[in-house]
Design an enzyme around this catalytic site. Structure first.
Site, PDB file in Angstrom:
ATOM      1  N   ASP A   1      -7.805  -5.274  -0.044  1.00 56.91           N
ATOM      2  CA  ASP A   1      -8.829  -6.091  -1.198  1.00 56.91           C
ATOM      3  C   ASP A   1      -8.420  -7.501  -1.384  1.00 56.91           C
ATOM      4  OD1 ASP A   1      -9.939  -4.289  -2.602  1.00 56.91           O
ATOM      5  OD2 ASP A   1      -7.647  -3.707  -3.534  1.00 56.91           O
TER       6      ASP A   1
ATOM      7  N   HIS B   1       0.551  -1.406   0.481  1.00 56.78           N
ATOM      8  CA  HIS B   1      -0.038  -0.495  -0.266  1.00 56.78           C
ATOM      9  C   HIS B   1       0.779   1.069  -0.341  1.00 56.78           C
ATOM     10  CE1 HIS B   1      -3.268   2.934   0.760  1.00 56.78           C
ATOM     11  NE2 HIS B   1      -3.903   1.894   1.129  1.00 56.78           N
TER      12      HIS B   1
HETATM   13  N1  ACO Z   1       4.117  -7.759  -4.226  1.00 56.91           N
HETATM   14  C1  ACO Z   1       5.388  -8.051  -4.372  1.00 56.91           C
HETATM   15  N2  ACO Z   1       6.470  -6.779  -4.490  1.00 56.91           N
HETATM   16  C2  ACO Z   1       6.054  -5.613  -4.453  1.00 56.91           C
HETATM   17  C3  ACO Z   1       4.169  -5.666  -4.307  1.00 56.91           C
HETATM   18  C4  ACO Z   1       3.443  -6.518  -4.491  1.00 56.91           C
HETATM   19  N3  ACO Z   1       2.554  -6.817  -4.263  1.00 56.91           N
HETATM   20  N4  ACO Z   1       3.912  -4.214  -3.895  1.00 56.91           N
HETATM   21  C5  ACO Z   1       5.151  -3.462  -3.859  1.00 56.91           C
HETATM   22  N5  ACO Z   1       5.827  -3.723  -4.077  1.00 56.91           N
HETATM   23  C6  ACO Z   1       7.722  -3.417  -4.241  1.00 56.91           C
HETATM   24  C7  ACO Z   1       8.176  -3.171  -5.456  1.00 56.91           C
HETATM   25  O1  ACO Z   1       8.529  -4.173  -6.654  1.00 56.91           O
HETATM   26  C8  ACO Z   1       9.116  -1.930  -5.012  1.00 56.91           C
HETATM   27  O2  ACO Z   1      10.240  -2.975  -5.122  1.00 56.91           O
HETATM   28  P1  ACO Z   1      11.400  -2.334  -4.859  1.00 56.91           P
HETATM   29  O3  ACO Z   1      11.834  -0.590  -4.199  1.00 56.91           O
HETATM   30  O4  ACO Z   1      12.367  -3.184  -4.661  1.00 56.91           O
HETATM   31  O5  ACO Z   1      12.128  -1.609  -6.954  1.00 56.91           O
HETATM   32  C9  ACO Z   1       8.250  -1.768  -3.609  1.00 56.91           C
HETATM   33  O6  ACO Z   1       7.409  -2.946  -3.441  1.00 56.91           O
HETATM   34  C10 ACO Z   1       8.116  -0.535  -3.252  1.00 56.91           C
HETATM   35  O7  ACO Z   1       6.862  -0.526  -4.865  1.00 56.91           O
HETATM   36  P2  ACO Z   1       5.403   0.740  -5.591  1.00 56.91           P
HETATM   37  O8  ACO Z   1       4.976  -0.517  -6.681  1.00 56.91           O
HETATM   38  O9  ACO Z   1       6.773   1.274  -5.398  1.00 56.91           O
HETATM   39  O10 ACO Z   1       4.987   0.522  -4.038  1.00 56.91           O
HETATM   40  P3  ACO Z   1       3.927   1.966  -4.569  1.00 56.91           P
HETATM   41  O11 ACO Z   1       3.627   2.298  -3.243  1.00 56.91           O
HETATM   42  O12 ACO Z   1       4.077   2.779  -5.657  1.00 56.91           O
HETATM   43  O13 ACO Z   1       2.462   1.109  -4.628  1.00 56.91           O
HETATM   44  C11 ACO Z   1       0.664  -0.343  -4.501  1.00 56.91           C
HETATM   45  C12 ACO Z   1       1.798   0.757  -3.973  1.00 56.91           C
HETATM   46  C13 ACO Z   1       0.336  -0.036  -5.813  1.00 56.91           C
HETATM   47  C14 ACO Z   1      -0.405  -0.854  -3.112  1.00 56.91           C
HETATM   48  C15 ACO Z   1       1.537  -1.995  -5.192  1.00 56.91           C
HETATM   49  O14 ACO Z   1       1.979  -2.240  -3.722  1.00 56.91           O
HETATM   50  C16 ACO Z   1       0.334  -3.143  -5.958  1.00 56.91           C
HETATM   51  O15 ACO Z   1       1.055  -3.160  -6.870  1.00 56.91           O
HETATM   52  N6  ACO Z   1       0.261  -3.761  -4.466  1.00 56.91           N
HETATM   53  C17 ACO Z   1      -0.428  -4.573  -5.865  1.00 56.91           C
HETATM   54  C18 ACO Z   1      -2.553  -4.372  -6.219  1.00 56.91           C
HETATM   55  C19 ACO Z   1      -2.704  -3.587  -5.004  1.00 56.91           C
HETATM   56  O16 ACO Z   1      -3.174  -5.131  -4.042  1.00 56.91           O
HETATM   57  N7  ACO Z   1      -3.389  -2.901  -5.000  1.00 56.91           N
HETATM   58  C20 ACO Z   1      -4.290  -2.537  -3.684  1.00 56.91           C
HETATM   59  C21 ACO Z   1      -3.833  -1.256  -3.000  1.00 56.91           C
HETATM   60  S1  ACO Z   1      -5.190  -0.813  -2.159  1.00 56.91           S
HETATM   61  C22 ACO Z   1      -5.968  -0.448  -3.319  1.00 56.91           C
HETATM   62  O17 ACO Z   1      -5.654   0.557  -3.618  1.00 56.91           O
HETATM   63  C23 ACO Z   1      -8.037  -0.111  -2.388  1.00 56.91           C
END
Ligand code: ACO
Length: 429
Positions: free
Chosen positions: A363, A306
Site C-alpha cells: 500500500d 506486515h
Molecule cells: N509504524 C510504527 N510501528 C509499527 C508499525 C508501523 N506501521 N507497524 C507495526 N509497528 C510496531 C508495533 O507498534 C509493534 O511494536 P512493539 O513490538 O514495540 O509493541 C511491532 O511493530 C509489531 O507490530 P504488530 O502490530 O504486532 O504487527 P502485526 O503483524 O500485528 O500488524 C500491520 C501488521 C497491521 C500491517 C501493522 O504493521 C500496521 O498496522 N501497519 C500500518 C497499516 C498498514 O500499512 N496496513 C496495510 C498492511 S498490508 C495489507 O493489508 C494489504
C-alpha cells in the site's frame, strides 16, 4: 518419515503430529488436541495459527517471496494479464488459448448490471464511502441472480464467477460516476477488462477518454499484484463466512467490508492522507518518524509493516516502478512520491524500523500510482477490492471443495464473572 512433537501436561505425554507443507513449512496438527487432552489453544490475532491448507498462494515472509499457484509474482507481472492471472488462481492452471478466450468472452458478456440497480446507487447519500456501497451492491447481485447460487453445478458456478469478476468493475465505475453527478458510462464490448474499466470511469459525453496501452498494462500489473495473498483478514473473512454455506456474493460482500479497514486494504487511502499531512506541514518527515516510534502515540507509519513479510514486501518495488512510470506517462511530478521515498530511506536506516522488521508494504506506493491515473482518493480501496476478487473466489472455492469441511467456529477462554443471581431492579444499588 512422519514427525511428531511431544506435549507434556500434568506428567502425561501426548504425541502431536507435525504437518509439513510442500515448501517445508512445519505446523503442529492440533485437530485432535481437545479430544485427547481436554485443552484448547489460544492465539489472539491468529499470529501462530494456520487456519487451512491451501494451494493458492505461497508467501515466504523472510525471503520476500510471493507465488500464485507456484508461479513467482514477478513472472506474472512481466508476462500475464489480470484476466489470465484470475483464471490461474481460480482454476489452478494457466489457461489454453481457447480457455482464455472463453473466459474473456464471459467477462465481456456479463459486464452490464441490471438497470434497477442504478436506483440503489442514486438513493445513497453522495458522501457515502464507495467501499460501503460496493459491499452492499455485491450482496445485492445475489438478489438479482438467485438462480445461479447452486454451486454444485459447474457451469452455474463458472457463470457466477464470471458475472462477479465482470460486474464488480461496472459497479465500481457506476458508483463513482453517480457519486460525482456524472452520466453513467456503459461497458464497451470491444475493450479488454482493464481498458473497459478505465473507459467506464473516465469517458464523458464532452470528452472522449483516450486509452493508453501503457496505463492499461500498469493497471493489469496493479491488479495482478493484489490478486491473492494467503489468509489475510479479508480472505479469512470470506472463508469463515463461506463455511456457513452462504452464497458467493454474500461471502465476497463481507470480504469487501473487512478490506475497508485502515490496517488492511484501507491503508492505501490512509498512506496518501499521511503523505499529504506531511507535505502540508512543510515536508519534514522526522516528526512523523518520531511519532511512529513513540509508544504513547497511536500514530503508525501507514503503508509500513506486515504480519507476514519480515523483509521487504516484493509487491512494494513493483508498485513503486509502475507509479513512477504512470507519472512520467502523464508528464506529472507528484511531491508525495518524493516524501514517500524520503520516509522509506529514513526508516531503512532507523534502528526502530530495522529491529521491528518494518518495511514498505504493497500500500505504500499504490496510492501514488492510483492518483497518477486519475483515481479519486476514496476509490483507492475499491481498486484493491477489484484486484483481490479472484483471490477471494479461489479461496472460497477451495474451502468449499475441502473434504469433510467444517463450519468455522473457534472456541474462547471465558474470563467473565462466576455464576451469580439476577437482582430485581428495585434491589440494585
Ligand atoms: N509504524 C510504527 N510501528 C509499527 C508499525 C508501523 N506501521 N507497524 C507495526 N509497528 C510496531 C508495533 O507498534 C509493534 O511494536 P512493539 O513490538 O514495540 O509493541 C511491532 O511493530 C509489531 O507490530 P504488530 O502490530 O504486532 O504487527 P502485526 O503483524 O500485528 O500488524 C500491520 C501488521 C497491521 C500491517 C501493522 O504493521 C500496521 O498496522 N501497519 C500500518 C497499516 C498498514 O500499512 N496496513 C496495510 C498492511 S498490508 C495489507 O493489508 C494489504
Amino acid at each position: 518419515m512422519k514427525k511428531t512433537a511431544q506435549l507434556c501436561i500434568d506428567g502425561k505425554t501426548y504425541d502431536i503430529p507435525v504437518e509439513i507443507g510442500t515448501e517445508g513449512e512445519m505446523a503442529l496438527d492440533i485437530s485432535k488436541l481437545r479430544q485427547l487432552t481436554g485443552l484448547v489453544t489460544i492465539d489472539p490475532g491468529f499470529v501462530n495459527t494456520a487456519s487451512c491448507r491451501s494451494s493458492i498462494s505461497y508467501i515466504d515472509g523472510e525471503k520476500a517471496i510471493l507465488r500464485y499457484r507456484g508461479i513467482p509474482i514477478e513472472q506474472l507481472v512481466e508476462h500475464s494479464t489480470f484476466v489470465e492471472t484470475a483464471y490461474l488462481l481460480i482454476n489452478n492452471a494457466l489457461p489454453t488459448a481457447n480457455e482464455l478466450a472463453d473466459f474473456s468472452q464471459k467477462l465481456t458478456h456479463y459486464s452490464l448490471i441490471h438497470e434497477d440497480m442504478l436506483e440503489f446507487f442514486r438513493k445513497y447519500p453522495s458522501r457515502t464511502h464507495p467501499m460501503g456501497v460496493l459491499s452492499s451492491m455485491v450482496n445485492a447481485l445475489g438478489a438479482f441472480y438467485p438462480e445461479m447460487q447452486d454451486t454444485t453445478k459447474t457451469e452455474a458456478l463458472n457463470i457466477t464467477v464470471a458475472r462477479l469478476i465482470s460486474k464488480i468493475r461496472t459497479l465500481a465505475a457506476v458508483s463513482y460516476n453517480i457519486s460525482v453527478g456524472h452520466k453513467v458510462i456503459y461497458p464497451c464490448h470491444d475493450l479488454s477488462y482493464c481498458a473497459n474499466f478505465l473507459y467506464m470511469m473516465f469517458d464523458s459525453p464532452v470528452k472522449t477518454y483516450e486509452i493508453d496501452d501503457d496505463i492499461v498494462k500498469a493497471l493489469n500489473v496493479y491488479w495482478i499484484i493484489h490478486a491473492d495473498h494467503g489468509q489475510n483478514c479479508s480472505t479469512t473473512t470470506v472463508r469463515v463466512i463461506g463455511s456457513s454455506g452462504v452464497n458467493l456474493y454474500a461471502a465476497v460482500s463481507a470480504g469487501i467490508s473487512a478490506l475497508w479497514g485502515p490496517l488492511h486494504g484501507g491503508a492505501n487511502q490512509a498512506v496518501i492522507e499521511m503523505l499529504q499531512e506531511i507535505y502540508d506541514s512543510g515536508g519534514d518527515v522526522d516528526p512523523f518518524i518520531a511519532r511512529a516510534k513513540d509508544k504513547n502515540d497511536p500514530f503508525l507509519l501507514m503503508g509500513f509493516g506486515h504480519r507476514v513479510y519480515k523483509t521487504y514486501d516484493p509487491r512494494a518495488p513493483i508498485m513503486e516502478r509502475i507509479a513512477e512510470m504512470a507519472l512520467q506517462k502523464m508528464n506529472r511530478h507528484d511531491p508525495l512520491l518524493d516524501i514517500a521515498r524520503k520516509l522509506r530511506d529514513v526508516a531503512r536506516k532507523d534502528p526502530y524500523f530495522i529491529d521491528h522488521h518494518l518495511y514498505p508494504n504493497v500500500d505504500f506506493f499504490s496510492g501514488i500510482f492510483l492518483r497518477a491515473i486519475g483515481i479519486p482518493l476514496n476509490m483507492f480501496t475499491v481498486m484493491f477490492a477489484i484486484g483481490r476478487l479472484p483471490g477471494w473466489i479461489s479461496q472460497w472455492k477451495e474451502s468449499l471443495d475441502t473434504p469433510n469441511r467444517k463450519i468455522d467456529r473457534p472456541r474462547q477462554i471465558y474470563m467473565g464473572l462466576l455464576k451469580r443471581d439476577y437482582i430485581p431492579i428495585d434491589k440494585r444499588d
